[in-house]
Enzyme design. Structure first.
Site, mmCIF file in Angstrom:
data_model
loop_
_atom_site.group_PDB
_atom_site.id
_atom_site.type_symbol
_atom_site.label_atom_id
_atom_site.label_comp_id
_atom_site.label_asym_id
_atom_site.label_seq_id
_atom_site.Cartn_x
_atom_site.Cartn_y
_atom_site.Cartn_z
ATOM 1 C CG ASP A 14 -1.746 1.106 1.296
ATOM 2 O OD1 ASP A 14 -2.064 1.534 0.273
ATOM 3 O OD2 ASP A 14 -2.061 1.551 2.513
ATOM 4 C CD GLU A 73 -4.850 1.384 -2.707
ATOM 5 O OE1 GLU A 73 -6.197 0.953 -2.421
ATOM 6 O OE2 GLU A 73 -4.094 2.176 -2.204
ATOM 7 C CG ASP A 145 -1.038 3.179 6.220
ATOM 8 O OD1 ASP A 145 -1.639 3.899 4.945
ATOM 9 O OD2 ASP A 145 -0.846 3.955 7.282
#
Length: 186
Positions: A14, A73, A145
């Site tokens: 992430d 992502e 996160d």
């Protein structure tokens, strides 16, 4: 070091310019197993140094966990162009690090990740944290996160298996079924 059919260790990333979350899962069996998760905390205010820290942190994780594939992502549209640009730079740095280590990188949109892990593309961060904790059988809730990175790794695991939704990991009580609209974080 690409995993053609034999990949068992997946690293989810992430990306962020201040905090980059990571999550490592083992998919040697049909049920993903938690390996590690955490955050790379960026300590510099200078862009070049921030990106160097992201690169070094991802490189260290690759050396430590020896992932076969990496999932990251995709960039989402932000109202703040500067934030989106910084996110894209951190993301690009992570992708280059993976490529320099000979790893294939798979990309997933935020809504795909939420859909795969929670069953809805409109899930909140708390819902993602809750489901990641339940799916992987964690004792505690990971930081946001890190939970997002684990969700990214799980999404890739499900995509590799041809599934779009995770199986139920919890005990099912007769006559009771938890629904997302009923979920309230503690």
């Amino acid at each position: 070091m690409t995993g053609e059919g034999s990949a068992t260790i997946l690293l989810g990333i992430d990306p962020g310019s201040r905090i980059t979350g990571y999550g490592v899962v083992d998919v040697a069996t049909p049920t993903p197993r938690y390996v590690a998760s955490g955050c790379i905390r960026i300590k510099s205010d200078q862009l070049a140094q921030k990106l160097a820290q992201v690169y070094a942190g991802i490189g260290e994780l690759i050396g430590l966990h020896r992932p076969h594939e990496i999932a990251i992502e995709q960039v989402f549209m932000s109202k703040n162009a500067d934030s989106a640009l910084k996110l894209g730079q951190a993301r690009g740095t992570a992708i280059v690090c993976a490529a320099n280590h000979g790893l294939e990188v798979f990309e997933y949109a935020p809504t795909q990740i939420k859909q795969a892990v929670t069953g809805t593309g409109a899930a909140t961060k708390e819902q993602v944290q809750h489901m990641v904790t339940a799916i992987l059988g964690l004792d505690g809730v990971p930081q946001a996160d890190a939970a997002d990175a684990l969700a990214i790794a799980l999404t890739h695991a499900y995509a590799r298996q041809g599934r779009s939704l995770p199986p139920s990991r919890g005990r099912r009580r007769s006559g009771s079924r938890q629904r997302w609209r009923d979920y309230r974080p503690s």
